[in-house]
Design a protein around this motif. Structure first.
Motif, short mmCIF file in Angstrom:
data_model
loop_
_atom_site.label_atom_id
_atom_site.label_comp_id
_atom_site.label_asym_id
_atom_site.label_seq_id
_atom_site.Cartn_x
_atom_site.Cartn_y
_atom_site.Cartn_z
N ARG A 6 38.88 23.47 45.16
CA ARG A 6 39.40 23.14 43.83
C ARG A 6 38.29 23.13 42.77
O ARG A 6 38.34 22.38 41.81
N LYS A 7 37.28 23.99 42.98
CA LYS A 7 36.19 24.11 42.02
C LYS A 7 36.05 25.55 41.53
O LYS A 7 35.05 25.92 40.94
N GLY A 8 37.06 26.39 41.82
CA GLY A 8 37.04 27.77 41.33
C GLY A 8 36.30 28.76 42.22
O GLY A 8 36.19 29.93 41.88
N ILE A 9 35.81 28.31 43.37
CA ILE A 9 35.06 29.20 44.26
C ILE A 9 35.97 30.27 44.85
O ILE A 9 35.64 31.46 44.87
N GLY A 10 37.14 29.86 45.33
CA GLY A 10 38.10 30.82 45.88
C GLY A 10 38.51 31.84 44.83
O GLY A 10 38.60 33.04 45.11
N THR A 11 38.75 31.37 43.60
CA THR A 11 39.12 32.26 42.51
C THR A 11 38.04 33.31 42.29
O THR A 11 38.34 34.51 42.15
N GLN A 12 36.79 32.88 42.27
CA GLN A 12 35.69 33.84 42.08
C GLN A 12 35.59 34.83 43.23
O GLN A 12 35.32 36.01 43.01
N LEU A 13 35.80 34.35 44.45
CA LEU A 13 35.76 35.25 45.62
C LEU A 13 36.87 36.30 45.53
O LEU A 13 36.62 37.48 45.77
N VAL A 14 38.10 35.87 45.21
CA VAL A 14 39.21 36.81 45.13
C VAL A 14 38.94 37.84 44.02
O VAL A 14 39.08 39.04 44.23
N ARG A 15 38.55 37.37 42.84
CA ARG A 15 38.28 38.29 41.73
C ARG A 15 37.19 39.29 42.08
O ARG A 15 37.31 40.48 41.81
N HIS A 16 36.10 38.81 42.68
CA HIS A 16 34.98 39.68 43.05
C HIS A 16 35.43 40.73 44.06
O HIS A 16 35.14 41.92 43.91
N GLY A 17 36.15 40.28 45.09
CA GLY A 17 36.61 41.21 46.13
C GLY A 17 37.57 42.26 45.60
O GLY A 17 37.43 43.45 45.90
N LEU A 18 38.53 41.83 44.78
CA LEU A 18 39.50 42.78 44.23
C LEU A 18 38.83 43.78 43.30
O LEU A 18 39.15 44.97 43.33
N GLU A 19 37.91 43.31 42.48
CA GLU A 19 37.21 44.21 41.57
C GLU A 19 36.38 45.24 42.35
O GLU A 19 36.37 46.43 42.02
N HIS A 20 35.72 44.79 43.41
CA HIS A 20 34.95 45.70 44.26
C HIS A 20 35.87 46.77 44.86
O HIS A 20 35.54 47.96 44.84
N LEU A 21 37.01 46.36 45.38
CA LEU A 21 37.94 47.30 46.01
C LEU A 21 38.54 48.26 44.98
O LEU A 21 38.65 49.46 45.24
N ARG A 22 38.91 47.75 43.81
CA ARG A 22 39.47 48.60 42.77
C ARG A 22 38.45 49.68 42.37
O ARG A 22 38.78 50.85 42.29
N ARG A 23 37.21 49.26 42.16
CA ARG A 23 36.15 50.21 41.77
C ARG A 23 35.87 51.23 42.88
O ARG A 23 35.49 52.36 42.60
N SER A 24 36.03 50.83 44.13
CA SER A 24 35.72 51.74 45.23
C SER A 24 36.90 52.65 45.57
O SER A 24 36.82 53.41 46.53
N GLY A 25 38.00 52.55 44.82
CA GLY A 25 39.12 53.46 45.02
C GLY A 25 40.19 52.99 45.96
O GLY A 25 41.09 53.76 46.32
N CYS A 26 40.13 51.75 46.40
CA CYS A 26 41.18 51.20 47.26
C CYS A 26 42.49 51.18 46.45
O CYS A 26 42.52 50.67 45.34
N PRO A 27 43.58 51.74 46.98
CA PRO A 27 44.81 51.84 46.19
C PRO A 27 45.63 50.55 46.09
O PRO A 27 46.36 50.36 45.13
N PHE A 28 45.54 49.67 47.09
CA PHE A 28 46.31 48.42 47.05
C PHE A 28 45.73 47.42 48.03
O PHE A 28 45.03 47.78 48.96
N VAL A 29 46.03 46.15 47.77
CA VAL A 29 45.61 45.05 48.64
C VAL A 29 46.84 44.18 48.89
O VAL A 29 47.56 43.85 47.95
N ILE A 30 47.08 43.84 50.16
CA ILE A 30 48.19 42.93 50.46
C ILE A 30 47.63 41.57 50.85
O ILE A 30 46.48 41.45 51.31
#
Length: 170
Positions: free
Chosen positions: A86-110
């Motif tokens: 509840r300090k925003g760490i999970g939020t930062q991890l999810v945002r970082h991971g999704l941005e990395h995948l989007r930039r690397s051409g991953c089409p979707f994440v479930i």
């Protein structure tokens, strides 16, 4: 305190295992992460590090959609040390991971997760795209997808499948 998010290194393995055991109350997630790390060459994980200590971890592994050549990534598990939740760490991890995948051409994440948590990152109910979970009894609102490339998903939808290691942990 400075929070650094970086790709998981081999020397993080023990800390990641301890973190998952703590976050999931000794559930199967720690063993699942270890199994995926050794068997999956597309394994992609990030850690959140605070004052030299691993306080968060997120893992992405390949997913497929039955009857199609659609291939994306599945987010699971994501964990934050109980004392740091509840300090925003999970939020930062999810945002970082999704941005990395989007930039690397991953089409979707479930993700199979909390319907109140994941939509803020662009996740929608997977049923919108006619995708269903491989596991029975999964609530529709908990099975979600973040789509980066609409053309990558089969129009007819299908069953989205995580790697076999997840079946052993379920």
């Amino acid at each position: 305190m400075m929070l650094e998010i970086r790709q998981e290194d081999p020397q993080d393995q023990n800390a990641v295992q301890s973190l998952n055991l703590a976050a999931f109350e000794n559930g199967p997630e720690a063993a699942l992460v270890d199994a995926l790390r050794s068997s999956c060459k597309e394994y992609l994980a990030f850690v959140a590090v605070e004052d030299g200590a691993v306080v968060g971890h997120i893992l992405f592994t390949p997913v497929t959609v039955d009857g199609s050549d659609a291939a994306g990534m599945g987010l699971a598990p994501m964990a934050v040390l109980p004392s740091r939740q509840r300090k925003g760490i999970g939020t930062q991890l999810v945002r970082h991971g999704l941005e990395h995948l989007r930039r690397s051409g991953c089409p979707f994440v479930i993700v199979l997760g909390h319907p109140e948590y994941y939509p803020r990152f662009g996740f929608e109910q997977a049923s919108t795209y006619r995708l269903v979970s491989q596991w029975e009894g999964v609530p529709d609102e908990a099975f979600m997808v973040a789509v980066f490339d609409d053309n990558a998903l089969p129009r007819a939808g299908g069953t989205a499948r995580y790697r076999n290691e997840f079946d052993d942990a379920m």
